[in-house]
Design a protein around this motif. Structure first.
Motif, PDB file in Angstrom:
ATOM      1  N   LEU A  97       0.816  -1.226   0.000  1.00 32.79           N
ATOM      2  CA  LEU A  97       0.000   0.000   0.000  1.00 32.79           C
ATOM      3  C   LEU A  97       0.846   1.271   0.000  1.00 32.79           C
ATOM      4  O   LEU A  97       0.333   2.363   0.242  1.00 32.79           O
ATOM      5  CB  LEU A  97      -0.983   0.018   1.180  1.00 32.79           C
ATOM      6  CG  LEU A  97      -2.039  -1.095   1.161  1.00 32.79           C
ATOM      7  CD1 LEU A  97      -2.930  -1.008   2.379  1.00 32.79           C
ATOM      8  CD2 LEU A  97      -2.880  -1.029  -0.107  1.00 32.79           C
ATOM      9  N   GLU A  98       2.118   1.152  -0.337  1.00 28.70           N
ATOM     10  CA  GLU A  98       2.963   2.340  -0.438  1.00 28.70           C
ATOM     11  C   GLU A  98       2.504   3.207  -1.608  1.00 28.70           C
ATOM     12  O   GLU A  98       2.204   2.707  -2.689  1.00 28.70           O
ATOM     13  CB  GLU A  98       4.433   1.949  -0.636  1.00 28.70           C
ATOM     14  CG  GLU A  98       5.374   3.140  -0.720  1.00 28.70           C
ATOM     15  CD  GLU A  98       6.828   2.740  -0.856  1.00 28.70           C
ATOM     16  OE1 GLU A  98       7.670   3.648  -1.022  1.00 28.70           O
ATOM     17  OE2 GLU A  98       7.127   1.531  -0.797  1.00 28.70           O
ATOM     18  N   ARG A  99       2.466   4.518  -1.368  1.00 22.75           N
ATOM     19  CA  ARG A  99       2.123   5.495  -2.388  1.00 22.75           C
ATOM     20  C   ARG A  99       3.403   6.111  -2.955  1.00 22.75           C
ATOM     21  O   ARG A  99       4.275   6.532  -2.192  1.00 22.75           O
ATOM     22  CB  ARG A  99       1.273   6.622  -1.799  1.00 22.75           C
ATOM     23  CG  ARG A  99      -0.218   6.314  -1.671  1.00 22.75           C
ATOM     24  CD  ARG A  99      -0.558   5.543  -0.420  1.00 22.75           C
ATOM     25  NE  ARG A  99      -1.965   5.738  -0.056  1.00 22.75           N
ATOM     26  CZ  ARG A  99      -2.798   4.764   0.275  1.00 22.75           C
ATOM     27  NH1 ARG A  99      -2.382   3.508   0.298  1.00 22.75           N
ATOM     28  NH2 ARG A  99      -4.048   5.039   0.609  1.00 22.75           N
ATOM     29  N   ARG A 100       3.469   6.195  -4.289  1.00 28.58           N
ATOM     30  CA  ARG A 100       4.598   6.842  -4.941  1.00 28.58           C
ATOM     31  C   ARG A 100       4.077   7.777  -6.034  1.00 28.58           C
ATOM     32  O   ARG A 100       3.531   7.312  -7.034  1.00 28.58           O
ATOM     33  CB  ARG A 100       5.542   5.810  -5.590  1.00 28.58           C
ATOM     34  CG  ARG A 100       6.257   4.868  -4.634  1.00 28.58           C
ATOM     35  CD  ARG A 100       7.165   3.950  -5.427  1.00 28.58           C
ATOM     36  NE  ARG A 100       7.924   3.027  -4.620  1.00 28.58           N
ATOM     37  CZ  ARG A 100       7.522   1.797  -4.280  1.00 28.58           C
ATOM     38  NH1 ARG A 100       6.337   1.360  -4.704  1.00 28.58           N
ATOM     39  NH2 ARG A 100       8.290   1.008  -3.553  1.00 28.58           N
ATOM     40  N   PRO A 101       4.219   9.073  -5.883  1.00 26.70           N
ATOM     41  CA  PRO A 101       3.781  10.002  -6.938  1.00 26.70           C
ATOM     42  C   PRO A 101       4.492   9.711  -8.260  1.00 26.70           C
ATOM     43  O   PRO A 101       5.710   9.493  -8.296  1.00 26.70           O
ATOM     44  CB  PRO A 101       4.154  11.369  -6.379  1.00 26.70           C
ATOM     45  CG  PRO A 101       4.145  11.183  -4.887  1.00 26.70           C
ATOM     46  CD  PRO A 101       4.674   9.796  -4.670  1.00 26.70           C
ATOM     47  N   LYS A 102       3.705   9.693  -9.347  1.00 30.65           N
ATOM     48  CA  LYS A 102       4.248   9.455 -10.674  1.00 30.65           C
ATOM     49  C   LYS A 102       4.757  10.768 -11.286  1.00 30.65           C
ATOM     50  O   LYS A 102       4.550  11.857 -10.729  1.00 30.65           O
ATOM     51  CB  LYS A 102       3.169   8.843 -11.561  1.00 30.65           C
ATOM     52  CG  LYS A 102       2.579   7.550 -11.020  1.00 30.65           C
ATOM     53  CD  LYS A 102       1.415   7.047 -11.874  1.00 30.65           C
ATOM     54  CE  LYS A 102       0.710   5.863 -11.234  1.00 30.65           C
ATOM     55  NZ  LYS A 102      -0.473   5.405 -11.999  1.00 30.65           N
ATOM     56  N   ALA A 103       5.385  10.657 -12.444  1.00 29.53           N
ATOM     57  CA  ALA A 103       5.881  11.858 -13.132  1.00 29.53           C
ATOM     58  C   ALA A 103       4.739  12.834 -13.410  1.00 29.53           C
ATOM     59  O   ALA A 103       4.922  14.055 -13.338  1.00 29.53           O
ATOM     60  CB  ALA A 103       6.583  11.464 -14.422  1.00 29.53           C
ATOM     61  N   SER A 104       3.556  12.317 -13.724  1.00 27.86           N
ATOM     62  CA  SER A 104       2.415  13.191 -14.009  1.00 27.86           C
ATOM     63  C   SER A 104       2.035  14.016 -12.787  1.00 27.86           C
ATOM     64  O   SER A 104       1.663  15.192 -12.913  1.00 27.86           O
ATOM     65  CB  SER A 104       1.219  12.363 -14.473  1.00 27.86           C
ATOM     66  OG  SER A 104       0.864  11.396 -13.501  1.00 27.86           O
ATOM     67  N   TYR A 105       2.119  13.427 -11.620  1.00 30.41           N
ATOM     68  CA  TYR A 105       1.827  14.166 -10.379  1.00 30.41           C
ATOM     69  C   TYR A 105       2.804  15.322 -10.208  1.00 30.41           C
ATOM     70  O   TYR A 105       2.429  16.463  -9.933  1.00 30.41           O
ATOM     71  CB  TYR A 105       1.899  13.212  -9.186  1.00 30.41           C
ATOM     72  CG  TYR A 105       1.781  13.876  -7.829  1.00 30.41           C
ATOM     73  CD1 TYR A 105       0.554  14.003  -7.197  1.00 30.41           C
ATOM     74  CD2 TYR A 105       2.914  14.366  -7.176  1.00 30.41           C
ATOM     75  CE1 TYR A 105       0.440  14.602  -5.947  1.00 30.41           C
ATOM     76  CE2 TYR A 105       2.813  14.985  -5.935  1.00 30.41           C
ATOM     77  CZ  TYR A 105       1.578  15.097  -5.321  1.00 30.41           C
ATOM     78  OH  TYR A 105       1.479  15.699  -4.088  1.00 30.41           O
ATOM     79  N   HIS A 106       4.093  15.019 -10.357  1.00 29.27           N
ATOM     80  CA  HIS A 106       5.106  16.057 -10.184  1.00 29.27           C
ATOM     81  C   HIS A 106       4.962  17.156 -11.238  1.00 29.27           C
ATOM     82  O   HIS A 106       5.120  18.342 -10.926  1.00 29.27           O
ATOM     83  CB  HIS A 106       6.507  15.433 -10.248  1.00 29.27           C
ATOM     84  CG  HIS A 106       6.801  14.498  -9.111  1.00 29.27           C
ATOM     85  ND1 HIS A 106       6.793  14.892  -7.788  1.00 29.27           N
ATOM     86  CD2 HIS A 106       7.112  13.161  -9.103  1.00 29.27           C
ATOM     87  CE1 HIS A 106       7.080  13.846  -7.016  1.00 29.27           C
ATOM     88  NE2 HIS A 106       7.290  12.800  -7.799  1.00 29.27           N
ATOM     89  N   ALA A 107       4.650  16.771 -12.475  1.00 27.63           N
ATOM     90  CA  ALA A 107       4.487  17.762 -13.542  1.00 27.63           C
ATOM     91  C   ALA A 107       3.270  18.655 -13.274  1.00 27.63           C
ATOM     92  O   ALA A 107       3.306  19.872 -13.498  1.00 27.63           O
ATOM     93  CB  ALA A 107       4.353  17.078 -14.894  1.00 27.63           C
ATOM     94  N   LEU A 108       2.178  18.061 -12.796  1.00 28.06           N
ATOM     95  CA  LEU A 108       1.009  18.857 -12.462  1.00 28.06           C
ATOM     96  C   LEU A 108       1.269  19.790 -11.298  1.00 28.06           C
ATOM     97  O   LEU A 108       0.856  20.950 -11.284  1.00 28.06           O
ATOM     98  CB  LEU A 108      -0.180  17.943 -12.146  1.00 28.06           C
ATOM     99  CG  LEU A 108      -1.148  17.640 -13.286  1.00 28.06           C
ATOM    100  CD1 LEU A 108      -2.185  16.634 -12.837  1.00 28.06           C
ATOM    101  CD2 LEU A 108      -1.822  18.905 -13.788  1.00 28.06           C
ATOM    102  N   SER A 109       1.967  19.276 -10.283  1.00 28.92           N
ATOM    103  CA  SER A 109       2.302  20.118  -9.135  1.00 28.92           C
ATOM    104  C   SER A 109       3.086  21.337  -9.570  1.00 28.92           C
ATOM    105  O   SER A 109       2.831  22.455  -9.083  1.00 28.92           O
ATOM    106  CB  SER A 109       3.110  19.298  -8.118  1.00 28.92           C
ATOM    107  OG  SER A 109       3.439  20.079  -6.995  1.00 28.92           O
TER     108      SER A 109
END
Length: 442
Positions: A424-436
């Protein structure tokens, strides 16, 4: 890979958000939630890939603070979540205090992080006790849903920024009662007609209840799918219009015009409940905004057999992992069409848009450039509509995190955040970082 837009390209009041749904992320085995028709649907062999279910899902029930930190870290303005009827009312009628407490904490947690809570009351998890009474086929479901609305919004309605009764009425009714692909898994035209009308009646009832509670910023959320004839024949054009009427215009027309399209009445009229016309005033009471969930187009061809006499045909465009064609022009079409034909100056929100991608976790990261390109192209289509004066006020990405994708289990990943369904580990994807980065406030 980065996005071609930034926050400064939009009006100051434009809202960016991300969305989830209760059954797909919370973990329905926790917190005293009752059994739903999705639990029994998933327990029936052959209905769900790998016989998976939503018992644990992403365990958002226990990890909600971490997940809200991800929403805030993505520089979003809005978090669109849903409430589970069976969590709040395990038997569909009596209140579970733990369920109300959970959504109380969730809303307060959003406000503490400066996020706007956008609530959807129902995202498909009908309590089994109500399914046993006929579920969406039973006219009483509208009254039961009104009672649920009073219970949950009596608790959190003073703090949510926006609210909508039912996510994607087409899925609740047609997909689930005519195509049999979602719970309760029926293939019955009479059940379908009644479910379609009762979903609309429940929408109107819940809206009325929320108005009586003094709530505002109430809307409706419809999923829309661009229907294009598979060829140039008159018959293909006719069945594409029928598909469009069933999928798109039935629900928009009911809510915003107080009528149903003739193409649908042709096939369902004999199966609608007696006196259905008398319900249209309640169904079509004013709402404050309209939400559009958009993902794809379908090519439609004539097919033998009874009404509606149509079939989907494989199209030539690039596809997502769901097998859905990528067609951003469809979003532009619907934003302009809905404003022109149904809603006028009423604000529009893209309440869901996103893609299932072949995400690969490598060295703890997911470089999902295809998702970045998908969102970028659809935001460009939205900006075209906005430039033409369509009152688009927000865009929400589906989904915050990978989750239980209904009959497809856990294989299809829509998330901006990767979830390891073992740890259940969460890891932000490249899309998350780009949107941020794109949504950062200067």
């Amino acid at each position: 890979m980065n996005f071609s837009f930034s926050r400064s390209d939009f009006p100051a009041d434009f809202q960016f958000g991300t969305a989830t749904s209760a059954y797909q992320i919370e973990g329905h085995a926790f917190g005293g939630a009752g059994e739903t028709h999705w639990d029994s649907f998933a327990a029936t062999p052959g209905n769900v890939a790998k016989a998976e279910n939503g018992a644990r899902a992403c365990d958002h029930y226990h990890r909600w603070e971490e997940d809200l930190d991800l929403v805030a870290g993505g520089n979003f303005d809005v978090y669109r979540f849903s409430t589970s009827w069976a969590r709040v009312m395990p038997d569909g009628m009596n209140i579970n205090p733990e369920g109300l407490d959970f959504y109380d904490r969730l809303v307060d947690g959003l406000l503490e992080r400066g996020l706007k809570p956008a609530a959807t009351l129902y995202h498909w998890e009908l309590p089994s006790a109500l399914a046993d009474l006929g579920g969406w086929r039973n006219r009483d479901v509208a009254r039961w849903f009104g009672d649920f609305t009073a219970a949950i919004m009596g608790r959190i309605g003073d703090r949510v920024w926006s609210a909508a009764p039912i996510n994607e009425p087409w899925c609740v009714s047609w997909l689930s009662h005519f195509l049999g692909a979602h719970a309760p898994g029926l293939r019955d035209i009479r059940a379908t007609a009644r479910a379609m009308h009762h979903v609309m009646l429940a929408h109107g009832t819940a809206t009325q209840v929320m108005r009586e509670l003094g709530m505002s910023n109430l809307g409706a959320v419809c999923n829309l799918e661009y229907a294009q004839p598979a060829d140039q024949s008159a018959e293909a054009g006719r069945v594409a219009r029928t598909y469009d009427a069933i999928y798109n215009r039935f629900f928009l027309s009911g809510i915003f015009k107080g009528e149903y399209p003739e193409e649908v009445i042709e096939g369902l009229g004999d199966h609608l409940p007696e006196g259905w016309q008398d319900d249209m005033a309640l169904i079509s009471q004013p709402v404050d905004w309209c939400g559009l969930n958009y993902y794809t187009r379908k090519l439609i061809a004539p097919a033998p057999g009874p009404w509606p006499g149509l079939a989907e045909v494989d199209g030539p465009l690039p596809k997502t992992e769901m097998g859905w064609e990528i067609f951003p022009d469809g979003l532009y079409h619907f934003l302009t069409m809905v404003a022109r034909d149904f809603t006028g100056d009423t604000p529009l929100f893209v309440t869901e848009n996103g893609m299932a991608a072949p995400d690969r976790l490598e060295n703890g990261a997911v470089q999902d450039d295809d998702r970045i390109a998908y969102v970028d192209a659809h935001v460009a289509a939205l900006r075209r509509a906005l430039a033409e004066g369509v009152p688009v006020k927000g865009y929400y990405v589906w989904s915050l995190m990978d989750n239980f994708e209904w009959a497809l289990g856990y294989d299809k990943r829509f998330g901006l955040v990767h979830v390891d369904f073992d740890s259940l580990e969460r890891r932000p994807k490249a899309s998350y970082h780009a949107l941020s980065a794109a949504l950062a406030r200067s």
